[in-house]
Design a protein around this motif. Structure first.
Motif, PDB file in Angstrom:
ATOM      1  N   LEU A 148      31.226  38.291  38.708  1.00 31.48           N
ATOM      2  CA  LEU A 148      31.563  39.674  38.371  1.00 31.48           C
ATOM      3  C   LEU A 148      30.364  40.417  37.794  1.00 31.48           C
ATOM      4  O   LEU A 148      30.250  41.633  37.947  1.00 31.48           O
ATOM      5  CB  LEU A 148      32.730  39.705  37.380  1.00 31.48           C
ATOM      6  N   GLY A 151      28.279  42.084  40.511  1.00 28.48           N
ATOM      7  CA  GLY A 151      28.910  43.088  41.350  1.00 28.48           C
ATOM      8  C   GLY A 151      29.795  42.551  42.453  1.00 28.48           C
ATOM      9  O   GLY A 151      30.175  43.310  43.360  1.00 28.48           O
ATOM     10  N   ARG A 152      30.151  41.285  42.390  1.00 22.11           N
ATOM     11  CA  ARG A 152      31.015  40.728  43.436  1.00 22.11           C
ATOM     12  C   ARG A 152      32.485  41.049  43.155  1.00 22.11           C
ATOM     13  O   ARG A 152      32.844  41.470  42.066  1.00 22.11           O
ATOM     14  CB  ARG A 152      30.792  39.219  43.546  1.00 22.11           C
ATOM     15  N   LEU A 153      33.315  40.806  44.140  1.00 26.91           N
ATOM     16  CA  LEU A 153      34.708  41.216  44.053  1.00 26.91           C
ATOM     17  C   LEU A 153      35.467  40.452  42.972  1.00 26.91           C
ATOM     18  O   LEU A 153      35.287  39.239  42.804  1.00 26.91           O
ATOM     19  CB  LEU A 153      35.400  40.994  45.400  1.00 26.91           C
ATOM     20  N   HIS A 182      40.103  50.811  42.356  1.00 29.11           N
ATOM     21  CA  HIS A 182      38.965  49.926  42.082  1.00 29.11           C
ATOM     22  C   HIS A 182      38.482  49.274  43.372  1.00 29.11           C
ATOM     23  O   HIS A 182      39.147  48.393  43.927  1.00 29.11           O
ATOM     24  CB  HIS A 182      39.362  48.847  41.067  1.00 29.11           C
ATOM     25  N   GLU A 183      37.311  49.687  43.824  1.00 32.63           N
ATOM     26  CA  GLU A 183      36.790  49.168  45.085  1.00 32.63           C
ATOM     27  C   GLU A 183      36.274  47.739  44.955  1.00 32.63           C
ATOM     28  O   GLU A 183      35.967  47.109  45.973  1.00 32.63           O
ATOM     29  CB  GLU A 183      35.664  50.073  45.587  1.00 32.63           C
ATOM     30  N   ASN A 184      36.170  47.237  43.727  1.00 34.52           N
ATOM     31  CA  ASN A 184      35.678  45.865  43.537  1.00 34.52           C
ATOM     32  C   ASN A 184      36.798  44.843  43.450  1.00 34.52           C
ATOM     33  O   ASN A 184      36.560  43.683  43.106  1.00 34.52           O
ATOM     34  CB  ASN A 184      34.837  45.782  42.261  1.00 34.52           C
ATOM     35  N   HIS A 186      39.862  42.560  45.117  1.00 29.28           N
ATOM     36  CA  HIS A 186      40.390  41.929  46.329  1.00 29.28           C
ATOM     37  C   HIS A 186      41.690  41.228  45.962  1.00 29.28           C
ATOM     38  O   HIS A 186      41.785  40.570  44.925  1.00 29.28           O
ATOM     39  CB  HIS A 186      39.376  40.921  46.878  1.00 29.28           C
ATOM     40  N   ARG A 204      40.851  44.750  51.897  1.00 30.04           N
ATOM     41  CA  ARG A 204      40.798  44.004  50.634  1.00 30.04           C
ATOM     42  C   ARG A 204      42.152  43.448  50.219  1.00 30.04           C
ATOM     43  O   ARG A 204      42.364  43.097  49.065  1.00 30.04           O
ATOM     44  CB  ARG A 204      40.219  44.890  49.533  1.00 30.04           C
TER      45      ARG A 204
END
Length: 329
Positions: A148, A151-153, A182-184, A186, A204
């Motif tokens: 995290l 910048g990973r999901l 939240h685009e991060n 999944h 996602r």
């Protein structure tokens, strides 16, 4: 023919499988079926087995130990359960479960709610003992939370089976809200089809087809997630849920998010997140968890420490040895 149930592995065979008498290894426990065993004059029935064996249990001349991990009768009151699943439990309750409860000499249960349900003035005469599940799989460390910081999901999962379909459908709009904001994030879940709140082919959101128990165990051991959702309804059936999923969440290294009134969540020792009772109101709690992702690693470590004490092979083995009059080696 009835297959071996996860209940049998979690509450007996994972801890005591070496006691089973086999052609290559002599042991004190004789397997009568996939989920039914005997030691001398004592029969063990774990949840259910073939009808012939359940009839045999009702007529067993010796001592009967019956292990149950759900409020079977409570299924009739739970509108959130899939109709076919509820129907199977209603049939099992009327044909065997009620009679087995009356016949049992020893009743092993998997949750505080079941202890209360079968105790007191319930009319059950069996001695009641609570038993914890045992998972032989190692718990994940918190290394995957370092992803995290790069910048990973942030990976969220719902491990519920078909019996959780109702509460998951209620939760889905809240999940969609978090995904949209939240685009991060999944999200993965198990299901035969997507709930209406999820758009088709969202990049996602991943639907995983239900698996058989052996394949699921292998899959679980390979996974790492950051947050695990476990919504429950407020009916009898969900109130009696076992701690199994809490242990599964430790295996995948995820912080559990549980209803604030589910007392079993205390097994995490504070290493979980409390959410409103109604899963439709979970969006705010999930958003805060995502926004404070760096704190999740500390919660995961706390849960791992606490659940390592609860996930105790020796304790389960000692309990069975006491019940069966066997020596623990």
């Amino acid at each position: 023919m009835t297959s071996r149930l996860p209940t049998t592995d979690l509450y007996f065979l994972h801890a005591c499988g070496d006691w089973i008498n086999r052609w290559w290894s002599r042991g004190p426990v004789k397997a009568l079926g996939k989920n039914c065993f005997a030691v001398g004059e004592t029969m063990i029935l774990i949840r259910r087995d073939d009808e012939e064996l359940m009839c045999r249990a009702l007529d067993w001349p010796g001592r009967l130990i019956y292990l149950i991990d759900d409020d079977i009768a409570g299924a009739t009151e739970s509108s959130d359960l899939p109709q076919d699943y509820r129907g199977r439990l209603e049939k099992f309750n009327s044909r065997f479960h009620r009679k087995l409860l009356e016949r049992a000499d020893e009743l092993l249960v998997s949750s505080p709610r079941l202890e209360v349900l079968f105790g007191g003035d319930s009319g059950i005469t069996a001695r009641i003992r609570r038993v914890m599940p045992y998972w032989p799989m190692p718990f994940a460390d918190a290394d995957h939370f370092e992803d995290l910081q790069h910048g990973r999901l942030l990976k969220i999962v719902h491990l519920g089976s078909g019996s959780h379909a109702g509460t998951f459908t209620a939760l889905a709009p809240a999940v969609m809200d978090v995904i949209a904001r939240h685009e991060n994030v999944h999200f993965s879940y198990f299901g035969r089809e997507a709930p209406p709140a999820f758009p088709a082919d969202h990049p996602r959101i991943v639907r995983i087809a239900p698996m058989r128990w052996p394949a699921y165990r292998r899959w679980l051991a390979r996974q790492r997630f950051h947050l695990a959702l476990y919504p429950l309804d407020q009916g009898r059936f969900d109130s009696a849920r076992s701690p199994n999923k809490i242990i599964e969440h430790a295996v995948i290294g995820a912080v559990g998010l549980y209803p604030e009134n589910w007392v079993t969540a205390s097994l995490t020792g504070g290493g979980s997140i409390a959410a409103p009772v109604d899963p439709a109101d979970w969006a705010g709690v999930m958003r805060r968890a995502v926004e404070q992702g760096s704190e999740l690693a500390n919660l995961a470590r706390q849960a791992r420490r606490s659940l390592a004490l609860a996930n105790d092979q020796t304790a389960q083995r000692v309990l069975w040895a006491e019940l069966l009059g066997l020596r623990v080696e």
